[in-house]
Design an enzyme around this catalytic site. Structure first.
Site, PDB file in Angstrom:
ATOM      1  N   CYS A  58       1.067  -1.313  -0.015  1.00  0.00           N
ATOM      2  CA  CYS A  58       0.118  -0.046   0.094  1.00  0.00           C
ATOM      3  C   CYS A  58       0.695   1.266   0.132  1.00  0.00           C
ATOM      4  O   CYS A  58       0.704   2.432  -0.709  1.00  0.00           O
ATOM      5  CB  CYS A  58      -0.989   0.149   1.355  1.00  0.00           C
ATOM      6  SG  CYS A  58      -2.020  -1.252   1.359  1.00  0.00           S
ATOM      7  N   ARG A 135      -7.747  -4.244  -3.218  1.00  0.00           N
ATOM      8  CA  ARG A 135      -7.475  -2.846  -4.009  1.00  0.00           C
ATOM      9  C   ARG A 135      -8.159  -2.738  -5.098  1.00  0.00           C
ATOM     10  O   ARG A 135      -8.261  -3.083  -6.052  1.00  0.00           O
ATOM     11  CB  ARG A 135      -6.099  -3.500  -4.431  1.00  0.00           C
ATOM     12  CG  ARG A 135      -5.058  -3.680  -3.487  1.00  0.00           C
ATOM     13  CD  ARG A 135      -3.577  -3.892  -4.076  1.00  0.00           C
ATOM     14  NE  ARG A 135      -2.769  -4.557  -2.885  1.00  0.00           N
ATOM     15  CZ  ARG A 135      -2.221  -3.872  -1.853  1.00  0.00           C
ATOM     16  NH1 ARG A 135      -2.405  -2.685  -1.730  1.00  0.00           N
ATOM     17  NH2 ARG A 135      -1.423  -4.560  -1.085  1.00  0.00           N
TER      18      ARG A 135
END
Length: 225
Positions: A58, A135
């Site tokens: 991330c 995601r």
């Protein structure tokens, strides 16, 4: 004869927003203060989720989004991150990125503690995690219609230049009434629609402004944005 009882759908089982649907409305707290979906009316929005703050993949994605933030802005595109972490966690994480890696995150991040945004956009996939968002990427146009949906697993980071290229393709298609072929980049040839009548076919075959591979597959030079 016995029947098997079907489970009652939960919030995480609801239908995901589809391409062409109105973007689900939301109001949320972010690292830049409260935001609403309607705050983005009149511009494009890339809404994307990440599994958790202080995680390695991330972090690389947020840096990659930041590196192209000016390119998105030049196309009238706002960026908005989202995860189920708190505002304080987001602030501590972005501060850590700035201190350790020298990158200041310029866009807001939704603190989706109640998971309302994640559930509305189908970002929670129970077979992966009951609490962390996958995601997901939603490209929303200025009329607040969902124009593209991308999902990536937790262990594979996104290619941010591809998201920018996708925005370019959508904006080119809207502006010029064309489609964009595989591996297309701005400035390259675009695809024109196939003829739907004999008259259109005859006109296509006589049109010197397009490049014909076959009667149904024709391209022409793209125009500058």
């Amino acid at each position: 004869m016995t029947t098997t009882e079907q489970p009652t759908p939960s919030d995480t089982d609801r239908a995901l927003p589809l391409i062409g649907d109105p973007a689900p409305y939301f109001e949320a707290d972010t690292t830049h203060g409260p935001v609403r979906l309607t705050d983005y009316a009149g511009q494009w929005l890339v809404l994307f989720s990440h599994p958790a703050d202080f995680t390695p993949v991330c972090t690389t994605e947020f840096i990659a989004f930041t590196e192209l933030a000016d390119d998105f802005a030049a196309r009238n595109v706002a960026l908005l991150g989202n995860s189920v972490d708190s505002v304080h966690s987001h602030l501590a994480w972005t501060r850590s990125i700035e201190e350790k890696l020298g990158v200041r995150i310029p866009f807001p991040i939704v603190a989706d503690l109640d998971t309302k945004v994640s559930r509305a956009y189908g970002m929670l996939h129970p077979n992966t995690s009951g609490t962390a968002a996958v995601r997901a990427v939603f490209v929303i146009d200025p009329e607040q219609t969902v124009r593209a949906v991308l999902y990536y697993p937790m262990n594979a980071g996104r290619m941010i230049p591809e998201i920018l290229r996708l925005v370019d393709a959508l904006q080119t298609s809207d502006r010029d009434g064309v489609s964009c072929p595989a591996n297309w980049h701005p400035g390259e040839d675009v695809v024109v629609g196939a003829p739907k009548t004999q008259a259109e076919l005859d006109a296509r075959l006589a049109d010197d402004s397009v490049k014909l591979a076959d009667w149904y597959l024709a391209t022409k030079p793209g125009t500058a944005s």
